[in-house]
Design a protein around this motif. Structure first.
Motif, PDB file in Angstrom:
ATOM      1  N   SER A  37      -6.304   6.769  15.911  1.00 27.37           N
ATOM      2  CA  SER A  37      -7.134   7.510  14.973  1.00 27.37           C
ATOM      3  C   SER A  37      -7.269   6.617  13.742  1.00 27.37           C
ATOM      4  O   SER A  37      -6.428   5.749  13.510  1.00 27.37           O
ATOM      5  N   ILE A  38      -8.330   6.831  12.982  1.00 24.94           N
ATOM      6  CA  ILE A  38      -8.615   5.863  11.912  1.00 24.94           C
ATOM      7  C   ILE A  38      -8.645   6.554  10.561  1.00 24.94           C
ATOM      8  O   ILE A  38      -9.304   7.586  10.389  1.00 24.94           O
ATOM      9  N   LYS A  39      -7.882   6.005   9.631  1.00 25.05           N
ATOM     10  CA  LYS A  39      -7.850   6.517   8.261  1.00 25.05           C
ATOM     11  C   LYS A  39      -8.419   5.452   7.327  1.00 25.05           C
ATOM     12  O   LYS A  39      -8.221   4.249   7.517  1.00 25.05           O
ATOM     13  N   ASN A  40      -9.074   5.940   6.293  1.00 28.45           N
ATOM     14  CA  ASN A  40      -9.673   5.073   5.288  1.00 28.45           C
ATOM     15  C   ASN A  40      -8.555   4.503   4.404  1.00 28.45           C
ATOM     16  O   ASN A  40      -7.932   5.226   3.638  1.00 28.45           O
ATOM     17  N   ASP A  41      -8.294   3.214   4.548  1.00 32.53           N
ATOM     18  CA  ASP A  41      -7.131   2.609   3.889  1.00 32.53           C
ATOM     19  C   ASP A  41      -7.238   2.619   2.376  1.00 32.53           C
ATOM     20  O   ASP A  41      -6.302   3.021   1.675  1.00 32.53           O
ATOM     21  N   GLU A  42      -8.391   2.193   1.855  1.00 35.14           N
ATOM     22  CA  GLU A  42      -8.543   2.101   0.402  1.00 35.14           C
ATOM     23  C   GLU A  42      -8.422   3.488  -0.234  1.00 35.14           C
ATOM     24  O   GLU A  42      -7.724   3.671  -1.235  1.00 35.14           O
ATOM     25  N   MET A  43      -9.079   4.462   0.367  1.00 40.92           N
ATOM     26  CA  MET A  43      -9.070   5.816  -0.192  1.00 40.92           C
ATOM     27  C   MET A  43      -7.655   6.404  -0.212  1.00 40.92           C
ATOM     28  O   MET A  43      -7.211   6.972  -1.209  1.00 40.92           O
ATOM     29  N   ASN A  44      -6.935   6.245   0.883  1.00 41.76           N
ATOM     30  CA  ASN A  44      -5.597   6.837   0.954  1.00 41.76           C
ATOM     31  C   ASN A  44      -4.581   6.108   0.082  1.00 41.76           C
ATOM     32  O   ASN A  44      -3.661   6.716  -0.450  1.00 41.76           O
ATOM     33  N   THR A  45      -4.764   4.815  -0.065  1.00 44.21           N
ATOM     34  CA  THR A  45      -3.875   4.059  -0.966  1.00 44.21           C
ATOM     35  C   THR A  45      -4.102   4.508  -2.411  1.00 44.21           C
ATOM     36  O   THR A  45      -3.150   4.759  -3.159  1.00 44.21           O
ATOM     37  N   GLN A  46      -5.380   4.602  -2.779  1.00 44.00           N
ATOM     38  CA  GLN A  46      -5.710   5.027  -4.152  1.00 44.00           C
ATOM     39  C   GLN A  46      -5.174   6.423  -4.452  1.00 44.00           C
ATOM     40  O   GLN A  46      -4.738   6.709  -5.562  1.00 44.00           O
ATOM     41  N   GLN A  47      -5.199   7.286  -3.447  1.00 42.99           N
ATOM     42  CA  GLN A  47      -4.721   8.648  -3.673  1.00 42.99           C
ATOM     43  C   GLN A  47      -3.222   8.673  -3.977  1.00 42.99           C
ATOM     44  O   GLN A  47      -2.763   9.405  -4.857  1.00 42.99           O
ATOM     45  N   LEU A  48      -2.446   7.848  -3.255  1.00 43.21           N
ATOM     46  CA  LEU A  48      -1.003   7.789  -3.538  1.00 43.21           C
ATOM     47  C   LEU A  48      -0.756   7.308  -4.965  1.00 43.21           C
ATOM     48  O   LEU A  48       0.159   7.776  -5.649  1.00 43.21           O
ATOM     49  N   ILE A  49      -1.597   6.372  -5.414  1.00 45.86           N
ATOM     50  CA  ILE A  49      -1.446   5.842  -6.774  1.00 45.86           C
ATOM     51  C   ILE A  49      -1.835   6.911  -7.799  1.00 45.86           C
ATOM     52  O   ILE A  49      -1.104   7.185  -8.751  1.00 45.86           O
ATOM     53  N   LYS A  50      -2.987   7.554  -7.558  1.00 49.22           N
ATOM     54  CA  LYS A  50      -3.567   8.453  -8.552  1.00 49.22           C
ATOM     55  C   LYS A  50      -2.814   9.784  -8.650  1.00 49.22           C
ATOM     56  O   LYS A  50      -2.508  10.247  -9.743  1.00 49.22           O
ATOM     57  N   PHE A  59       0.174  10.702  -7.002  1.00 49.60           N
ATOM     58  CA  PHE A  59       1.624  10.744  -6.876  1.00 49.60           C
ATOM     59  C   PHE A  59       2.324   9.600  -7.617  1.00 49.60           C
ATOM     60  O   PHE A  59       3.513   9.377  -7.428  1.00 49.60           O
ATOM     61  N   ASN A  60       1.553   8.895  -8.427  1.00 42.71           N
ATOM     62  CA  ASN A  60       2.127   7.860  -9.303  1.00 42.71           C
ATOM     63  C   ASN A  60       2.922   6.796  -8.549  1.00 42.71           C
ATOM     64  O   ASN A  60       3.946   6.302  -9.045  1.00 42.71           O
ATOM     65  N   VAL A  61       2.489   6.476  -7.373  1.00 45.82           N
ATOM     66  CA  VAL A  61       3.178   5.442  -6.590  1.00 45.82           C
ATOM     67  C   VAL A  61       2.673   4.079  -7.057  1.00 45.82           C
ATOM     68  O   VAL A  61       1.459   3.871  -7.151  1.00 45.82           O
ATOM     69  N   PRO A  62       3.573   3.129  -7.352  1.00 41.27           N
ATOM     70  CA  PRO A  62       3.110   1.787  -7.736  1.00 41.27           C
ATOM     71  C   PRO A  62       2.226   1.191  -6.634  1.00 41.27           C
ATOM     72  O   PRO A  62       2.493   1.401  -5.446  1.00 41.27           O
ATOM     73  N   GLU A  63       1.208   0.431  -7.042  1.00 41.84           N
ATOM     74  CA  GLU A  63       0.207  -0.022  -6.076  1.00 41.84           C
ATOM     75  C   GLU A  63       0.821  -0.799  -4.916  1.00 41.84           C
ATOM     76  O   GLU A  63       0.460  -0.599  -3.753  1.00 41.84           O
ATOM     77  N   GLU A  64       1.784  -1.685  -5.225  1.00 40.72           N
ATOM     78  CA  GLU A  64       2.327  -2.517  -4.136  1.00 40.72           C
ATOM     79  C   GLU A  64       3.151  -1.678  -3.150  1.00 40.72           C
ATOM     80  O   GLU A  64       3.257  -2.018  -1.974  1.00 40.72           O
TER      81      GLU A  64
END
Lengths: 58, 809
Positions: free
Chosen positions: B415-428, B430-435
């Protein structure tokens, strides 16, 4: 009655192993069913009375 | 085809533990009793100790005394029960779930297990948590009609283990660290002058650290038991020199890991497997296979396959090892109550690993290990583990072709998830550091969470409750009372639809029913979380998390990185389409009254076929129709806003996640006729935003355009199922056309998509001669299943999905 200690399927646990206890060993059993062969191991005491699978060590 | 004769034989004799119709398909599958027996024995012997120590002693007793096994030709060893055909029981979790299993034909030790179930009854988290709810609330929760029953009765959880810390450090090093923590605490406690507020907290921490030590030492001993067994088999039971050599190597590996850091790929795979067993099914039951496998194993793949400096092997041997892993997962037995066995129709459990995406430094994370894992999935053909692929623009085409190869064969995964969108959501959100965010993996089917050495999700109480939106809409029309299935008041009294004079009143009633269901399910999750922290400590799981070790805290209690999400299970599009039909036919055109509609729905459209067709032909989501898509946008925003009103255990608001597993099938019969023209009892929409079966008639691009109007960033995931033409996907231009489709999908900022690529003709053939189609896999929603393991009703829902021709879209 024979004891597990004398059974060919009894293997004492080496002293260096974490679960070592004096007199404790692995009882290893080979089984086969329609899907294939596998081996089971459960801990036993050398002083336990042997089960029906008992086979004296040579 | 499996790549080697070994994996062909292993697959042929694989002890699959899939369920169909709520029952295990293989008659050999039984309930193992040793885990339950041993944890009970330890509980009786240690009662009075702090709960974390009590739990550690339970794990220790299991690992020291449970019968272990090794099967012929295996390369990865270890199981969770006393026999390879069995699954374990967890009497400490839920009394209902234990009794359900004990009284089933799977349990052959009924008297002993009944006694064990009764012993645990007052200690279960079910008993501990129930008292915080009224009888009416318990009735609603346990009816499984508008919300999923809570964790404290289903015993369902999921986890992302900190594999990295085990594989990189080894447990002996971690034991040293914990021993030092205890020594430091003991010193601080004795410092002068005495300062109670600063010192007394060490008492709990010392208990937690002691529990971790007991657990980790027991795990090393358990691995040594496997090492001994492999050596004993090699030296006493076998004559084949090649297998003897393999077993002696396996013995050496089990003596090395997880005690020490992994050296090469063989060590890493075995260490990962032991850790998986402990975290998912021995210390407690937790579903899932959450890890970023290609990232985790890449350093060891490099050493063994590319550089050949440690445990050297050919690439083909690595693929064989990944095939063996898939078969081990397929054999893994999980115990679940009937409701969940039906909810995951056709599967064993939910096992989903994650691949692809980008590295912390922003470079493409797909590597040759990714490719080898995908090749193994393509060759061995098993439903499990499913694969989630993080689609990033930077991802290389070679890997995407391998993703395509699996999809075109009809597996339903990756199954395919949008990588950029889901990464940004964790940052925005849940305050997860980008790396850190860039290393995310799916926690279970659809929800991204962090991976690594600390802060991963330890319990599904962090999120994952289920609300059933179609039922919420149904009772929004009947004053909160369920006339169709339970005859219970399932929600607040929000009025009868006959009295609604405006479309706004319909919205308000739906909103308030959803609000009640959301808040009840969130409260049940968080109450369960407290009970888990108090009574269901997991010392091993805690010992492999750097944060838990540092703070001396149990993994259930510590929420270092908040990641709350909760599910809308099936039915969202039924709500959207129904709302559109009501707006158009009752309030805009005034062709029917609400009284006439309610009369038709209560009578399941009987003698109202013309009226039903009016509602069925009203605008449907998935056709790029602004009338209904506007309602869809409002609905998905509304649910996000409703969840956002709440603050959960982890201190932040949860996001919704629209998906369905097999809930769209199971909940259909519990749901009355709906205003989208659906009959009572029929299946709901299969996914989180999949157009209703057969209602998307304007081609695949229209589906994508409709879906893209939803602001997916407000959601943790929105599941989109699409069915594609087998002819097109298997044509010479198949990859190029699909790749162009994926590019459009990505540019439209859509969260997710997964595919069924299997013809109606083939599925009909499998219904007639199932024995000839044992490898036919289909995508349900969030997981794949063998087509022949599904009930006829479920099979028909797959065939009813619109087959899209993406070349024409």
């Amino acid at each position: 009655m024979p004891k597990c200690e004398k059974c060919t399927f009894f293997f004492p646990i080496p002293e260096k192993d974490m679960d070592f206890e004096p007199g404790k060993g692995d009882c290893v059993e080979q089984q086969q069913d329609t899907k294939g062969k596998f081996w089971l191991s459960k801990p036993v005491s050398e002083n336990s009375e042997a089960c029906q699978r008992y086979r004296p060590r040579n | 085809m499996p790549t080697t004769e070994r994996t062909a034989r292993l697959k042929n004799r694989c002890r699959f533990k899939h369920v169909a119709g709520g029952e295990y398909v293989d008659p050999s599958v039984k309930a193992g009793v040793e885990r339950a027996r041993l944890i009970t024995q330890a509980h009786k012997e240690n009662i009075g100790e702090p709960n974390c120590i009590l739990r550690a002693r339970g794990l220790e007793n299991i690992l020291k005394n449970i019968t272990i096994h090794i099967q012929d030709e295996e390369l990865i060893v270890g199981g969770n029960t006393e026999h390879p055909d069995y699954f374990p029981i967890y009497p400490e979790l839920s009394y209902f779930s234990t009794v359900d299993m004990v009284e089933s034909h799977y349990c052959e030790h009924k008297e002993e297990m009944r006694e064990i179930a009764e012993y645990w009854r007052p200690y279960t988290i079910q008993r501990k948590a129930e008292k915080y709810f009224t009888p009416e609330e318990i009735g609603v929760l346990y009816s499984a009609t508008i919300v999923q029953p809570p964790m404290f009765v289903t015993a369902f959880s999921s986890i992302v283990p900190n594999y990295e810390s085990v594989i990189e450090d080894g447990l002996l090093k971690r034991i040293e660290v914990v021993e030092q923590k205890i020594a430091d605490a003991e010193t601080e406690i004795r410092e002068s002058p005495w300062n109670a507020p600063k010192k007394l907290h060490y008492l709990d921490k010392i208990d937690q650290w002691q529990a971790m030590l007991i657990a980790m030492k027991a795990v090393v001993g358990w691995a040594q038991r496997h090492a001994r067994l492999a050596k004993i088999i090699a030296e006493n039971f076998l004559t084949d020199p090649k297998r003897k050599e393999e077993l002696l190597e396996i013995s050496e590996i089990c003596r090395h890991v997880p005690a020490y850091p992994a050296r090469g790929l063989k060590d890493a795979m075995q260490s990962k497997w032991f850790t998986f067993l402990l975290c998912h099914s021995i210390e407690r039951y937790s579903s899932g296979y959450g890890h970023k496998e290609d990232k985790l194993l890449w350093p060891y793949f490099q050493k063994s396959v590319i550089d050949k400096t440690e445990q050297p092997m050919t690439r083909e041997e690595a693929v064989e090892l990944f095939e063996c892993e898939r078969l081990k997962v397929s054999e893994h037995g999980s115990t679940r109550g009937r409701q969940l066995r039906e909810f995951f129709a056709g599967s064993n459990d939910l096992f989903i690993l994650t691949l692809g995406g980008i590295n912390p430094d922003g470079s493409d994370a797909s590597n040759d290990c990714t490719n080898a894992i995908l090749e193994a999935a393509e060759s061995i053909i098993t439903t499990e583990p499913s694969i989630g692929f993080r689609w990033n623009e930077k991802g290389n085409v070679e890997t995407k072709k391998k993703v395509f190869n699996c999809i075109k064969k009809g597996f339903g995964f990756p199954s395919i998830k949008n990588d950029e969108m889901n990464t940004q959501q964790l940052i925005k959100y849940f305050n997860v550091p980008e790396e850190v965010a860039r290393d995310w993996a799916l926690v279970l089917c659809m929800s991204p969470g962090i991976t690594g050495r600390r802060g991963t999700q330890k319990t599904r109480s962090e999120g994952g409750s289920d609300v059933y939106p179609a039922k919420a809409m149904e009772i929004a029309l009947t004053n909160g009372f369920d006339e169709f299935f339970t005859n219970m008041q399932l929600g607040p009294e929000t009025g009868n639809a006959e009295d609604f004079a405006s479309f706004g009143q319909v919205w308000e009633a739906v909103k308030l029913q959803l609000r009640y269901a959301i808040e009840l399910s969130l409260r049940s999750k968080d109450v369960g979380r407290i009970m888990e922290s108090k009574y269901l400590c997991c010392p091993f799981i805690s010992s492999i998390d750097d944060g838990c070790v540092e703070k001396g805290m149990d993994g259930n209690e510590l929420a270092e990185v908040a990641n709350p999400w909760h599910n809308l299970i099936g039915g969202s599009v039924v709500v959207v389409d129904s709302m559109a039909a009501i707006k158009k036919l009752v309030f805009d055109e005034k062709k029917y009254t609400m009284t006439e509609l309610m009369d038709a729905l209560r009578n399941n459209w009987e003698d109202k076929e013309e009226m039903r067709l009016d509602f069925w032909n009203a605008p449907k989501f998935g056709n790029d129709n602004p009338y209904v898509d506007e309602i869809a946008t409002k609905y998905y925003d509304l649910v996000a806003d409703e969840w956002k009103r709440n603050t959960t255990y982890s201190g932040t608001f949860p996001l919704p996640l629209a998906q369905s597993v097999a809930g769209y099938i199971v909940n259909g019969p519990k749901t009355a006729a709906t205003a989208n023209g659906r009959y009572a009892g029929e299946a709901l929409d299969d996914g989180g935003i999949s157009p209703y079966m057969g209602c998307d008639k304007n081609g695949p691009t229209s589906v994508l355009k409709s879906v893209s109007k939803i602001n997916a960033s407000k959601h943790k995931g929105i599941l989109l199922n699409q069915r594609l033409s087998t002819v097109l996907m298997n044509s010479d231009a198949g990859f190029d056309i699909w790749h162009a489709y994926m590019k459009t999908w990505h540019e439209l900022d859509i969260d997710h998509v997964q595919f069924n690529v299997i013809s109606t003709e083939d599925m009909k053939a499998a219904q007639i001669e199932p024995e000839k189609h044992t490898d036919m896999l289909v995508r349900i929603a969030g997981y794949s299943a063998k087509f022949i393991d599904l009930a006829r009703y479920s099979q028909d829902t797959i065939m009813a999905r619109t087959e899209q021709d993406i070349a024409a879209g």
